[in-house]
Scaffold this motif. Structure first.
Motif, PDB file in Angstrom:
ATOM      1  N   GLN A  20       0.982  -1.270  -0.004  1.00 23.30           N
ATOM      2  CA  GLN A  20      -0.087  -0.025   0.054  1.00 23.30           C
ATOM      3  C   GLN A  20       0.795   1.230   0.121  1.00 23.30           C
ATOM      4  O   GLN A  20       0.537   2.304  -0.812  1.00 23.30           O
ATOM      5  CB  GLN A  20      -0.926   0.067   1.127  1.00 23.30           C
ATOM      6  N   TYR A  35       2.137   1.369  -3.625  1.00 24.30           N
ATOM      7  CA  TYR A  35       1.347   1.253  -4.998  1.00 24.30           C
ATOM      8  C   TYR A  35      -0.122   1.781  -4.656  1.00 24.30           C
ATOM      9  O   TYR A  35      -0.954   1.842  -5.545  1.00 24.30           O
ATOM     10  CB  TYR A  35       1.226  -0.303  -5.371  1.00 24.30           C
ATOM     11  N   SER A  42      -4.068   1.818  -2.409  1.00 26.03           N
ATOM     12  CA  SER A  42      -5.062   0.865  -1.567  1.00 26.03           C
ATOM     13  C   SER A  42      -5.731  -0.181  -2.487  1.00 26.03           C
ATOM     14  O   SER A  42      -5.667  -1.440  -2.134  1.00 26.03           O
ATOM     15  CB  SER A  42      -6.041   2.051  -1.096  1.00 26.03           C
ATOM     16  N   ALA A  43      -5.786   0.101  -3.859  1.00 19.11           N
ATOM     17  CA  ALA A  43      -6.183  -0.874  -4.589  1.00 19.11           C
ATOM     18  C   ALA A  43      -5.228  -2.025  -4.766  1.00 19.11           C
ATOM     19  O   ALA A  43      -5.614  -3.427  -4.844  1.00 19.11           O
ATOM     20  CB  ALA A  43      -6.357  -0.330  -6.011  1.00 19.11           C
ATOM     21  N   ALA A  44      -3.957  -1.839  -4.859  1.00 16.54           N
ATOM     22  CA  ALA A  44      -2.448  -2.778  -4.964  1.00 16.54           C
ATOM     23  C   ALA A  44      -2.778  -3.593  -3.435  1.00 16.54           C
ATOM     24  O   ALA A  44      -2.731  -4.849  -3.421  1.00 16.54           O
ATOM     25  CB  ALA A  44      -1.511  -2.175  -5.030  1.00 16.54           C
ATOM     26  N   GLY A  84      -5.222  -4.234  -1.593  1.00 21.15           N
ATOM     27  CA  GLY A  84      -6.602  -5.207  -1.733  1.00 21.15           C
ATOM     28  C   GLY A  84      -6.144  -6.465  -2.733  1.00 21.15           C
ATOM     29  O   GLY A  84      -6.448  -7.465  -1.957  1.00 21.15           O
ATOM     30  N   ARG A  85      -5.405  -6.320  -3.583  1.00 13.07           N
ATOM     31  CA  ARG A  85      -5.049  -7.467  -4.329  1.00 13.07           C
ATOM     32  C   ARG A  85      -3.911  -8.310  -3.584  1.00 13.07           C
ATOM     33  O   ARG A  85      -4.169  -9.546  -3.699  1.00 13.07           O
ATOM     34  CB  ARG A  85      -4.301  -7.100  -5.751  1.00 13.07           C
ATOM     35  N   GLN A 125      -6.072 -10.342  -1.255  1.00 15.51           N
ATOM     36  CA  GLN A 125      -6.493 -11.301  -1.979  1.00 15.51           C
ATOM     37  C   GLN A 125      -5.618 -12.572  -2.083  1.00 15.51           C
ATOM     38  O   GLN A 125      -6.043 -13.889  -1.808  1.00 15.51           O
ATOM     39  CB  GLN A 125      -7.174 -10.943  -3.212  1.00 15.51           C
ATOM     40  N   GLY A 159      -0.113  -4.364 -10.490  1.00 14.81           N
ATOM     41  CA  GLY A 159      -1.657  -4.991 -11.237  1.00 14.81           C
ATOM     42  C   GLY A 159      -1.410  -5.504 -12.405  1.00 14.81           C
ATOM     43  O   GLY A 159      -2.162  -5.529 -13.391  1.00 14.81           O
ATOM     44  N   ASN A 204       0.542   3.909 -13.968  1.00 19.48           N
ATOM     45  CA  ASN A 204      -0.096   3.445 -12.893  1.00 19.48           C
ATOM     46  C   ASN A 204      -1.445   2.826 -13.507  1.00 19.48           C
ATOM     47  O   ASN A 204      -2.095   3.380 -14.338  1.00 19.48           O
ATOM     48  CB  ASN A 204      -0.786   4.764 -12.125  1.00 19.48           C
ATOM     49  N   ASP A 242      -3.872   1.284 -12.102  1.00 16.04           N
ATOM     50  CA  ASP A 242      -5.097   1.433 -11.245  1.00 16.04           C
ATOM     51  C   ASP A 242      -5.784   2.714 -11.525  1.00 16.04           C
ATOM     52  O   ASP A 242      -6.701   3.277 -11.232  1.00 16.04           O
ATOM     53  CB  ASP A 242      -4.824   1.508  -9.925  1.00 16.04           C
TER      54      ASP A 242
END
Length: 227
Positions: A37, A40, A42-44, A46-47, A50, A104, A225, A227
């Protein structure tokens, strides 16, 4: 805060591969997510979460090797394909799994390396796995896939970002193998057999560089980027 994240991924991987109990896998996963985080976003993160949940699920449930391959192949094939020169502003860069997930996307080497290390973390033995450089005949370009050998004499199963399914090599007439390697050895391929042993995989400079970066969260920032 950066030293807190130092060596975390390497410790997680080594604890699984060597059978050494990790002091807190959940906490280490949390620090890995924080490291991703910070570089990269917050979206990264999250990945990354997962991915760690997927690996922990497989470890706790005890997936067989076929399940592990199917789940890992499907997870990483959702990421975007992007050439190194566009993503990293480098002609050839082998991203660590954390960098690949963080950015990503990546190229065929990044897909294959992330799958290989994830399968190793899920307990698949190194001698059953190969990272294989091939010529993708329909695309007329060089390409990398993961090959899994259930037994030494088996036709390998191929994990490929170009295909959604894990398929036997006998069904991949579009791939012409060139050489392969794993954590220990390097082989020159002869037609569609296992190949001729050509020494240790440490002969590959990009492989050495990648493995030196697995033990740290010194993460490369992409040039774009996704994302």
């Amino acid at each position: 805060m950066r030293p807190i994240y130092h060596r975390l991924y390497g410790l997680v991987l080594l604890s699984v591969l060597l059978g050494v109990p990790a002091w807190s896998l959940e906490e280490e996963d949390s620090h890995m997510r924080a490291a991703v985080q910070s570089v990269y976003g917050s979206a990264a993160a999250g990945r990354l979460a997962q991915w760690r949940r997927l690996v922990r699920e497989g470890q706790s449930v005890g997936w067989d090797e076929q399940q592990a391959m199917t789940r890992i192949n499907g997870f990483f094939n959702r990421l975007a394909f992007v050439d190194d020169i566009r993503l990293w502003a480098k002609n050839d860069y082998w991203a660590t799994p954390m960098e690949f997930i963080g950015a990503g996307g990546g190229d065929c080497e990044d897909f294959s390396l992330a799958k290989y290390f994830s399968l190793r973390e899920l307990g698949v033995a190194d001698h059953k796995l190969r990272l294989v450089y091939v010529k993708a005949l329909e695309l007329d370009q060089f390409h990398m896939v993961v090959a899994y050998y259930p037994t030494p004499a088996s036709v390998p199963l191929i994990l490929d970002n170009l295909k959604t399914e894990v398929m036997p090599a006998t069904q991949r007439g579009d791939l012409a193998p060139i050489y392969s390697f794993n954590g220990e050895h390097l082989w020159l391929m002869k037609e569609r057999g296992r190949g001729e042993l050509a020494g240790e995989s440490s002969r590959l400079s990009l492989w050495n560089d990648l493995r030196s970066r697995l033990n740290t969260t010194r993460l490369e920032r992409p040039a774009i980027n996704l994302d």
